[in-house]
Design a protein around this motif. Structure first.
Motif, PDB file in Angstrom:
ATOM      1  N   MET A   1      18.062  15.376   7.322  1.00 28.12           N
ATOM      2  CA  MET A   1      18.450  13.972   7.147  1.00 28.12           C
ATOM      3  C   MET A   1      17.334  13.017   7.553  1.00 28.12           C
ATOM      4  N   ALA A   2      16.307  13.552   8.196  1.00 25.10           N
ATOM      5  CA  ALA A   2      15.120  12.742   8.486  1.00 25.10           C
ATOM      6  C   ALA A   2      13.999  13.087   7.510  1.00 25.10           C
ATOM      7  N   ALA A   3      13.746  14.399   7.349  1.00 20.80           N
ATOM      8  CA  ALA A   3      12.583  14.824   6.558  1.00 20.80           C
ATOM      9  C   ALA A   3      12.700  14.443   5.084  1.00 20.80           C
ATOM     10  N   PHE A   4      13.888  14.665   4.495  1.00 17.81           N
ATOM     11  CA  PHE A   4      14.014  14.409   3.056  1.00 17.81           C
ATOM     12  C   PHE A   4      13.875  12.928   2.719  1.00 17.81           C
ATOM     13  N   PRO A   5      14.671  12.067   3.402  1.00 18.02           N
ATOM     14  CA  PRO A   5      14.463  10.642   3.083  1.00 18.02           C
ATOM     15  C   PRO A   5      13.074  10.144   3.431  1.00 18.02           C
ATOM     16  N   LEU A   6      12.451  10.691   4.485  1.00 17.66           N
ATOM     17  CA  LEU A   6      11.104  10.233   4.827  1.00 17.66           C
ATOM     18  C   LEU A   6      10.103  10.619   3.737  1.00 17.66           C
ATOM     19  N   ALA A   7      10.235  11.852   3.211  1.00 16.73           N
ATOM     20  CA  ALA A   7       9.348  12.276   2.127  1.00 16.73           C
ATOM     21  C   ALA A   7       9.560  11.385   0.900  1.00 16.73           C
ATOM     22  N   LEU A   8      10.832  11.098   0.596  1.00 13.58           N
ATOM     23  CA  LEU A   8      11.125  10.206  -0.533  1.00 13.58           C
ATOM     24  C   LEU A   8      10.533   8.825  -0.288  1.00 13.58           C
ATOM     25  N   LEU A   9      10.749   8.324   0.942  1.00 16.26           N
ATOM     26  CA  LEU A   9      10.265   6.980   1.269  1.00 16.26           C
ATOM     27  C   LEU A   9       8.751   6.887   1.098  1.00 16.26           C
ATOM     28  N   LEU A  10       8.029   7.863   1.640  1.00 12.06           N
ATOM     29  CA  LEU A  10       6.567   7.801   1.547  1.00 12.06           C
ATOM     30  C   LEU A  10       6.107   7.857   0.093  1.00 12.06           C
ATOM     31  N   GLY A  11       6.731   8.729  -0.700  1.00 10.75           N
ATOM     32  CA  GLY A  11       6.374   8.819  -2.113  1.00 10.75           C
ATOM     33  C   GLY A  11       6.627   7.506  -2.837  1.00 10.75           C
ATOM     34  N   VAL A  12       7.815   6.958  -2.631  1.00  8.62           N
ATOM     35  CA  VAL A  12       8.200   5.717  -3.311  1.00  8.62           C
ATOM     36  C   VAL A  12       7.346   4.544  -2.817  1.00  8.62           C
ATOM     37  N   MET A  13       7.083   4.541  -1.507  1.00 12.29           N
ATOM     38  CA  MET A  13       6.295   3.468  -0.907  1.00 12.29           C
ATOM     39  C   MET A  13       4.875   3.422  -1.500  1.00 12.29           C
ATOM     40  N   PHE A  14       4.248   4.610  -1.616  1.00 16.49           N
ATOM     41  CA  PHE A  14       2.894   4.626  -2.162  1.00 16.49           C
ATOM     42  C   PHE A  14       2.899   4.242  -3.643  1.00 16.49           C
ATOM     43  N   TYR A  15       3.951   4.612  -4.358  1.00 15.00           N
ATOM     44  CA  TYR A  15       4.049   4.229  -5.767  1.00 15.00           C
ATOM     45  C   TYR A  15       4.174   2.702  -5.865  1.00 15.00           C
ATOM     46  N   HIS A  16       5.081   2.146  -5.045  1.00 21.83           N
ATOM     47  CA  HIS A  16       5.300   0.698  -5.012  1.00 21.83           C
ATOM     48  C   HIS A  16       4.016  -0.025  -4.595  1.00 21.83           C
ATOM     49  N   ALA A  17       3.315   0.553  -3.601  1.00 19.56           N
ATOM     50  CA  ALA A  17       2.068  -0.056  -3.126  1.00 19.56           C
ATOM     51  C   ALA A  17       1.003  -0.030  -4.215  1.00 19.56           C
ATOM     52  N   LYS A  18       0.942   1.069  -4.960  1.00 20.62           N
ATOM     53  CA  LYS A  18      -0.026   1.174  -6.055  1.00 20.62           C
ATOM     54  C   LYS A  18       0.199   0.054  -7.069  1.00 20.62           C
ATOM     55  N   LEU A  19       1.459  -0.156  -7.430  1.00 17.65           N
ATOM     56  CA  LEU A  19       1.776  -1.197  -8.415  1.00 17.65           C
ATOM     57  C   LEU A  19       1.459  -2.585  -7.860  1.00 17.65           C
ATOM     58  N   GLY A  20       1.867  -2.826  -6.597  1.00 16.96           N
ATOM     59  CA  GLY A  20       1.664  -4.141  -5.999  1.00 16.96           C
ATOM     60  C   GLY A  20       0.198  -4.463  -5.794  1.00 16.96           C
ATOM     61  N   LEU A  21      -0.544  -3.504  -5.235  1.00 13.41           N
ATOM     62  CA  LEU A  21      -1.965  -3.722  -4.992  1.00 13.41           C
ATOM     63  C   LEU A  21      -2.717  -3.947  -6.301  1.00 13.41           C
ATOM     64  N   GLN A  22      -2.284  -3.254  -7.349  1.00 13.29           N
ATOM     65  CA  GLN A  22      -2.954  -3.417  -8.644  1.00 13.29           C
ATOM     66  C   GLN A  22      -2.818  -4.855  -9.146  1.00 13.29           C
ATOM     67  N   VAL A  23      -1.641  -5.437  -8.960  1.00 11.83           N
ATOM     68  CA  VAL A  23      -1.444  -6.830  -9.378  1.00 11.83           C
ATOM     69  C   VAL A  23      -2.348  -7.765  -8.570  1.00 11.83           C
ATOM     70  N   VAL A  24      -2.450  -7.484  -7.262  1.00 12.92           N
ATOM     71  CA  VAL A  24      -3.316  -8.307  -6.415  1.00 12.92           C
ATOM     72  C   VAL A  24      -4.764  -8.200  -6.898  1.00 12.92           C
ATOM     73  N   ILE A  25      -5.209  -6.975  -7.177  1.00 10.89           N
ATOM     74  CA  ILE A  25      -6.587  -6.779  -7.653  1.00 10.89           C
ATOM     75  C   ILE A  25      -6.795  -7.525  -8.972  1.00 10.89           C
ATOM     76  N   GLU A  26      -5.832  -7.378  -9.891  1.00 14.72           N
ATOM     77  CA  GLU A  26      -5.967  -8.033 -11.207  1.00 14.72           C
ATOM     78  C   GLU A  26      -6.008  -9.557 -11.078  1.00 14.72           C
ATOM     79  N   ASP A  27      -5.327 -10.084 -10.044  1.00 13.77           N
ATOM     80  CA  ASP A  27      -5.302 -11.533  -9.856  1.00 13.77           C
ATOM     81  C   ASP A  27      -6.600 -12.085  -9.281  1.00 13.77           C
ATOM     82  N   TYR A  28      -7.246 -11.336  -8.406  1.00 17.20           N
ATOM     83  CA  TYR A  28      -8.364 -11.917  -7.656  1.00 17.20           C
ATOM     84  C   TYR A  28      -9.735 -11.378  -8.039  1.00 17.20           C
ATOM     85  N   PHE A  29      -9.799 -10.279  -8.774  1.00 12.27           N
ATOM     86  CA  PHE A  29     -11.106  -9.719  -9.132  1.00 12.27           C
ATOM     87  C   PHE A  29     -11.235  -9.738 -10.650  1.00 12.27           C
TER      88      PHE A  29
END
Lengths: 134, 135
Positions: B67-95
């Protein structure tokens, strides 16, 4: 077409954040982005921390000292605050995506609520943690 | 992709808009955001508490619980995916210089993919290392 257009100075590029008077809408918008970047950096630290916990005890010890130092603790409190801000403000964004909550009064009310919830959640979590001696 | 002469060229443009890749980015950004509402709320306290502990054994003990390991693995995967999308927008806006922009976009993709992969691998190792073998 009139010739004067060719001698006009270049048009300003957006976003010119520093020109506008800060408003709750604009400040919360840019904060969403800033907290997002900060959360990303923190997530890299979490990944590193997990990796060290699994594969490198010595590095885990070093990272522990850094995280528990005063700057480390302040950084973690800031990260927790960013997490809740991005979460609550993100929920506002999801409602906007559904076309809800666009009235100026609603925007202000939900904005202030998101900030209030962020402060309450961040203070609560760190009060619990530090109270438990963690 | 070469279009069939029987198909009107507008078929290839419709729904894709100025970004040329449709609403995929926007949509996945929202889906990952929704996924992180329960995952993040469930895990934030213990995650912060664990990051304060001096002993890696505590982390191992915590992550032995599915109940800790599974949601944490999901969270990290989803978080990095979300971060990839968000950071890409920031890069596209400023560079805007193409070379720098695409270098940063590619680096961002590598960093997020590696971060997510390593996190999940570490979580799996910690999760499994204290389990009693069932065979």
């Amino acid at each position: 077409m009139n010739d004067s257009s060719s001698v006009r100075p270049p048009r300003p590029l957006s976003p010119h954040l520093q020109i506008y008077k800060p408003q709750i809408t604009s400040v919360m918008s840019i904060l969403h982005r800033i907290t997002g970047i900060f959360l990303f950096i923190g997530t890299l630290v979490i990944a590193l921390w997990l990796w060290f916990a699994a594969y490198d005890q010595e590095a885990f010890g070093c990272l522990h000292v850094m995280l528990n130092s005063l700057p480390g603790t302040l950084g973690m409190i800031g990260w927790t605050g960013s997490f809740f801000y991005h979460l609550f403000n993100g929920v506002r964004h999801l409602f906007w995506d559904m076309g809800k909550g666009f009235d100026l009064e609603e925007v202000t009310l939900t904005g202030i609520s998101a900030i209030a919830f962020t402060l309450i959640a961040t203070l609560a979590i760190w009060w619990l943690l530090l109270g438990a001696g963690i | 992709m070469k279009s069939s002469p029987l198909r009107h060229p507008v078929k290839q443009a419709r729904g894709l808009g100025a970004a040329k890749d449709g609403v995929g980015h926007w949509w996945v950004q929202r889906v990952t955001a929704i996924a992180m509402i329960p995952l993040g709320t469930w895990l934030i306290y213990m995650l912060i508490a664990m990051m304060r502990t001096a002993d890696a054994w505590h982390v191992q003990d915590w992550l032995t619980d599915p109940m800790a390991a599974f949601p944490l693995a999901l969270l990290l995967g989803v978080m990095f995916y979300h971060a990839k999308l968000g950071l890409q927008v920031v890069i596209e806006d400023y560079f805007h210089a193409p070379r720098l922009k695409y270098t940063l976009i590619i680096l961002n993709m590598f960093l997020c993919f590696v971060g997510g992969f390593l996190s999940i691998l570490a979580i799996m190792k910690l999760h499994l290392s204290l389990q009693t073998p069932i065979w």
